[in-house]
Design a protein around this motif. Structure first.
Motif, short mmCIF file in Angstrom:
data_model
loop_
_atom_site.label_atom_id
_atom_site.label_comp_id
_atom_site.label_asym_id
_atom_site.label_seq_id
_atom_site.Cartn_x
_atom_site.Cartn_y
_atom_site.Cartn_z
N THR A 1 43.08 39.20 27.50
CA THR A 1 44.33 38.48 27.23
C THR A 1 44.26 37.13 27.94
O THR A 1 43.32 36.88 28.70
N GLY A 2 45.28 36.31 27.72
CA GLY A 2 45.34 35.03 28.41
C GLY A 2 45.23 35.21 29.92
O GLY A 2 44.38 34.61 30.58
N GLY A 3 46.08 36.07 30.45
CA GLY A 3 46.09 36.30 31.90
C GLY A 3 44.77 36.86 32.39
O GLY A 3 44.24 36.44 33.42
N GLY A 4 44.23 37.80 31.66
CA GLY A 4 42.97 38.43 32.06
C GLY A 4 41.82 37.44 32.07
O GLY A 4 40.99 37.44 32.98
N SER A 5 41.78 36.56 31.07
CA SER A 5 40.69 35.58 31.02
C SER A 5 40.80 34.60 32.16
O SER A 5 39.80 34.23 32.79
N GLN A 6 42.06 34.18 32.45
CA GLN A 6 42.31 33.34 33.60
C GLN A 6 41.70 33.96 34.86
O GLN A 6 41.05 33.30 35.65
N ALA A 7 41.92 35.25 35.01
CA ALA A 7 41.45 35.96 36.20
C ALA A 7 39.93 36.09 36.19
O ALA A 7 39.28 36.00 37.24
N CYS B 1 42.22 42.45 39.54
CA CYS B 1 43.10 41.37 39.09
C CYS B 1 42.93 41.12 37.60
O CYS B 1 43.91 40.83 36.89
N SER C 1 45.99 41.75 35.00
CA SER C 1 46.46 40.66 34.14
C SER C 1 46.44 41.08 32.68
O SER C 1 47.38 40.82 31.93
N LYS D 1 45.35 31.19 41.02
CA LYS D 1 45.86 30.59 39.79
C LYS D 1 47.04 31.38 39.25
O LYS D 1 48.01 30.85 38.77
N ASN D 2 46.97 32.61 39.25
CA ASN D 2 47.81 33.64 38.66
C ASN D 2 46.91 34.39 37.70
O ASN D 2 46.61 33.85 36.64
N PRO D 3 46.46 35.55 38.09
CA PRO D 3 46.85 36.32 39.27
C PRO D 3 46.45 35.67 40.59
O PRO D 3 45.51 34.89 40.63
N SER E 1 37.69 33.17 37.50
CA SER E 1 37.61 33.08 38.95
C SER E 1 36.78 34.22 39.52
O SER E 1 36.25 34.12 40.61
N HIS E 2 36.71 35.30 38.80
CA HIS E 2 36.06 36.48 39.38
C HIS E 2 34.55 36.41 39.25
O HIS E 2 33.83 36.40 40.22
N ILE F 1 41.01 31.77 42.90
CA ILE F 1 41.69 33.04 43.13
C ILE F 1 43.18 32.83 43.36
O ILE F 1 43.91 33.78 43.60
#
Lengths: 483, 483
Positions: B253-259, A320, A324, A358-360, B262-263, A356
C-alpha cells in the motif's frame, strides 16, 4: 426531558421482584441438571430477591426447597426461568398465568426451530396462552437475561459490575462468548438478553428498549434473521440517531443460512439486503463478537475521531512495513511527516536515518523515554494527523529474553500513548500459538488496565477505528443538519 | 537423477567449516554488544565448527579469545558475521579477502537503505571489493543464516531440529517472527536466510537455491520488493513447478511502500503488478507470517486436497452459523447432507431435530464418543465432500467450568479428527484476551501434538485450505498437461 428519564416500557423484565426456576431436581440426584445450574448461577451472582426452585422430587437445590408446582409457591413470582421438556410447557404457561407471573424465559428448545411441525404448534399454543394472561416471553431456545444491576445472570464468571453497553443476541452461545469477550476487555453491560426464537420479545422490542434506556450508551446485537424487516429498519434508524449501534449479522452465506434455519428458525435474508439495510440505518456492521467489542473498545476508550489521517508508530523495519500495509488496507490514510518535523526528530535522535521518521515512525523502545517524549511532543501539534496507531511486536527481537522484551515494549508503548491527547490505539502482535508463559496475555491486560484501546493486530485496530470514525462522521453530519 | 542429488551452487554458504564474529568486546565490558550476542547464540545453538571472536579490547567472549583482526586468526575462516559500524566495513572486506573468507553476513546497517548517499557509496565499495575476492555477501542490514543442520542460528530459542521448509526474508524482524511462529506450530526449517538489502545474494538466488535443494519441500518468502522482476518471475515459475512456494509480499500500500524504502531500500512496486506476477507463477500469496505458516500447516498435516466441498462439524447453534459463514466467505463450499445420511444421523442420536444434521453438523461433545464414531463413519463414505472442518468454541458454554469445557471439547475433536481419512482442519476459537489460565494455548498445543492442522479461527483455517487447494489443483493440471 422528563420523558427520557422515565424507564422504557420493557424495563420491568430486568428487575423482577422474585424469580422461580422450573426444571430442577434435588442436588442429591444431579447437580448438573440444567434447572439446578440456573439456580446455582443466580446465587453465585448474588441474586438477592426471593428465589424459588420448582421441579420433581423431594429435596433441595443449593439449599432451596423444591416446589412441585409453581402454584405451590406461597408468595408472588414475577419471573420464571424454564428448563423443562417442550411438551410440559403449555401446562406451565397456564399455571404461570394463574400465578400472575409477568415474564417467562424459555431455555427449553424444541419449538419453532425444529423440523417437526409439532414444534411450531407448541410455540403457537404457548404464545396464545401467554397473551391471554399478559405474560411476556423470552425465547424459547435461549439463555435469557443478564443484568448486573439486579444480579440476574446465566453464565459462570460474568462480571458483577454494571456497565453502559446493551447486548441482544439471538444465539445463546454467541451471547455468552460476547459477554466473556467484553468482560475480558474491560467492558461491562447495562443489560444483556439472549432472545433465541424471538417468539414474543424480539430484536425490535429490545433495540427500542435500549434506545430509550438511560443506562445504555452503546447497543450491540447478534442477529441471525428477522421477521419484522420494516420495523427493524425503523428501530435501528431511531437507535442510531441516539447512540451507536453495532450489529453482528450472521447467517450471511449459503452455509450460514442453512445453519440458522436449524438454529433459531430465522429467515436469514440475503447478504445484500442486510448490507443495504444496515448501511441505510447507519448501524456499524461487524463479523464476529471479537470485532463487535473491538468497536466498543474504540468508542469507550478513545475520544471522538474526526478524521482518518493516521500516524503509525512502532519499532522494526518489517514490522513498520506490515503495520503500514495493514493500516492502509483497512482504509486509514498515512500522510507523510512534513520535512520540518522529520528534521526535528532526526535532531532528537541524532541520526541521519531520516527515512525512519516519515510515517511510519520507527522508534526503538530501547532508545529511552526522554527522547521519545521529546519526539512525540514534536509531532503532537501536527494538524495533519487525526489518529495515532501504536504497534508492538515483541516477538521480533532476536537477542533479548522474552520476558524483558515484553516488559520494555509494553511499558514503553503505554507511556507513548499517555503522551498524546489524540485518539490512540495499541496493537500487540504475537504468534498464533504464543506459548505457555502467559506473556502476551499479560502485556495485553497491562495495557488495557492502563486505559488503552488494545487490539491483537494492526488490522483489527484499524478496522475498529474506521468503523467508529464512520459512526462519528454520520453523527456530525446529522447534528449539522438539525441546527 | 544424479544431478538432482548434487547440492545446488549456494549450498556451501549453509555449511561453513569455520565462523568468525566481528564486532565483539570482552564480556567483562558488555555482554549485550551485538557481536557478543551472535557468539552467544551460536554457542547456545550448539555450533560445533571452529568459532572465532574478532573485536577490540583484551579479553574473552563466552570463553573465546578476542582477536584484534580477522588476519590474526591462525586457521582459515569460511564465514564472517559482521556487527561493526558501516565506516569500518570496506577495510574489513579487504582483510577478509586476503584471509580467503567465502561468505560475509552484514548485520551492520547504514548502506543502501539510508537517505544519505554515503550509504549507497559504501555499499558499492563493499560489493566491488567482495567481488574482487569472490566473497558472497548476505545483507547488509539483516540477520543472516539459520540452518539447524550446521547449528547456525541468529535468535534465542530457535528449534534445533531440521525440517523441510526453506524461508527467505527481506526483514530480520519478520524472519525471527516467522521462525517463532513456525516452531510454535510444529514446523521446522531446512534453511532460513534473512537477506536484508540483497546487495549480492538476493531473493532470486535464494529461490533458485531452494528449488534445487533436496532438503527443502516448501519454500516460504517474505519480500518487500525486487530489482530483478523478470528473473524473479522465472525463478518463481520454476520453483512452483517443483514445490509449493508461499510469498508474503509486503509493502503493498502507499503507507507500506513508504516504510519499505526506509527499511531495505526496496522498490515495492504496485500491488496490482505483484498480484499479477504471483498469480502468473502460481505462488501462494499471503498477508502475514501467521497466514504463511497456516498454509504450511495444511501442506504438512493434511493429505492432498482435491476439492472444496466441506463438511463443517462442531457444537452450538450460533457457533455453527458463524463457522458456516466464515467457511463460505473464505471460498469453500458446503453441500447439503443427502436425506439418507441425515436419517442415519437422526437414528444415531435418536432425535427428530434433523435440522442440526444438514451441514453444518451440530454435534454436542457431551453426547459421547460411541455415537460420534457411528455418526462420523456414516458420513465418511459420502463422496459429496472433500474436506472436513471441525470447529470448537469452548467459551460458549454457560455452565461447565472452563478447564473441563476445554478438556472435553479438545479431546473430543481430536478423536473426531482421527475418525476420517479426508483432509481435516480444526479451528479453536477463543476470546481476544483469553485470560491467564493458559487453557486456550494448552488446547491448541494438545491438538497440534496429536498431529492435527490447528487454527485460531474458522476463517484462517478455511483460507489456508483454499490456498493449499489452489496449489494442488494447479499441480494436477500441470501433471495432466505433461502426460
Amino acid at each position: 426531558l422528563s420523558e427520557s428519564i422515565k424507564p422504557p416500557g420493557l424495563d420491568y423484565i430486568f428487575h423482577p421482584g422474585s424469580t422461580a426456576v422450573v426444571g430442577t431436581v434435588p442436588d442429591s440426584l444431579s447437580r448438573f441438571k440444567l434447572g439446578n445450574q440456573f439456580v446455582r448461577i443466580l446465587l453465585e451472582n448474588g441474586y438477592k430477591d426471593p428465589l424459588y426452585a420448582v421441579g420433581s422430587g423431594e429435596g433441595e437445590v443449593c439449599g432451596l426447597k423444591i416446589y412441585q408446582s409453581i402454584l405451590d409457591i406461597p408468595s408472588k413470582v414475577d419471573y420464571v426461568i424454564t428448563a423443562i421438556p417442550n411438551q410440559f410447557v403449555p401446562q406451565l404457561v397456564e399455571d404461570c398465568g394463574r400465578k400472575g407471573v409477568k415474564v417467562m424465559h424459555f431455555f427449553t428448545s424444541g419449538f419453532g426451530e425444529i423440523e417437526d411441525k409439532i414444534g411450531l404448534e407448541l410455540q403457537s399454543q404457548m404464545l396464545a396462552s401467554a397473551r391471554k394472561y399478559g405474560i411476556r416471553i423470552i425465547g424459547p431456545n435461549c439463555m435469557g437475561i443478564y443484568c448486573p444491576e439486579s444480579n440476574l445472570a446465566f453464565g459462570m464468571g460474568f462480571s458483577k459490575v454494571s456497565g453502559r453497553v446493551g447486548y441482544l443476541a439471538q444465539s445463546g452461545g454467541q451471547c455468552i462468548m460476547g459477554v466473556k469477550e467484553a468482560n475480558r476487555r474491560g467492558i461491562d453491560f447495562s443489560k444483556v438478553v439472549s432472545y433465541g426464537n424471538a417468539s414474543d420479545i424480539n430484536e425490535c422490542d429490545l433495540i427500542e428498549y435500549f434506545t430509550e434506556d438511560p443506562g445504555t450508551d452503546i447497543i450491540t446485537a447478534y442477529i441471525e434473521g428477522t421477521n419484522h424487516g420494516p420495523r427493524l429498519l425503523r428501530a435501528l434508524k431511531e437507535a442510531v440517531a441516539r447512540k451507536p449501534v453495532i450489529v453482528f449479522k450472521c447467517a450471511d452465506t449459503g452455509g450460514g443460512s442453512q445453519a440458522a434455519v436449524s438454529h433459531t428458525s430465522a429467515i436469514a435474508g440475503s447478504s445484500l439486503t442486510w448490507d443495504a439495510l444496515l448501511r441505510q440505518t447507519g448501524a456499524i456492521r461487524v463479523f464476529s463478537v471479537q470485532e463487535m467489542f473491538d468497536v466498543v473498545t474504540v468508542l469507550q476508550r478513545c475520544p471522538e475521531i474526526s478524521g482518518l489521517n493516521t500516524l503509525v508508530v512502532g519499532h522494526g523495519g518489517g514490522s513498520c512495513v506490515q503495520a503500514s500495509d495493514d493500516c492502509c488496507r483497512a482504509g486509514l490514510a498515512m500522510p507523510m511527516l512534513p520535512p520540518v518535523l522529520r528534521q526535528a526528530l532526526m535532531k532528537v535522535y541524532r541520526t541521519d536515518a531520516g527515512n525512519i521518521f516519515k510515517n511510519p515512525l520507527d522508534i526503538n523502545p530501547y532508545w529511552g523515554m526522554d527522547k521519545a517524549r521529546e519526539a512525540l511532543s514534536a509531532v503532537e501539534g501536527w494538524q495533519g494527523i487525526d489518529l495515532i496507531l501504536l504497534h508492538s511486536t515483541p516477538e521480533q527481537d532476536p537477542f533479548v529474553p522474552r520476558d524483558f522484551q515484553y516488559k520494555v515494549h509494553t511499558e514503553t508503548l503505554i507511556e507513548w500513548a499517555r503522551l498524546t491527547r489524540k485518539p490512540v490505539a495499541l496493537a500487540i502482535t504475537t504468534n498464533t500459538a504464543p506459548g505457555d508463559d502467559g506473556l502476551p496475555e499479560k502485556a495485553f491486560n497491562q495495557a488495557q488496565e492502563a486505559g488503552l484501546a488494545v487490539f491483537p493486530s494492526v488490522g483489527r485496530a484499524s478496522t475498529a477505528l474506521l468503523r467508529a470514525y464512520n459512526y462519528y462522521r454520520r453523527r456530525r453530519r446529522a447534528n449539522q443538519g438539525s441546527t
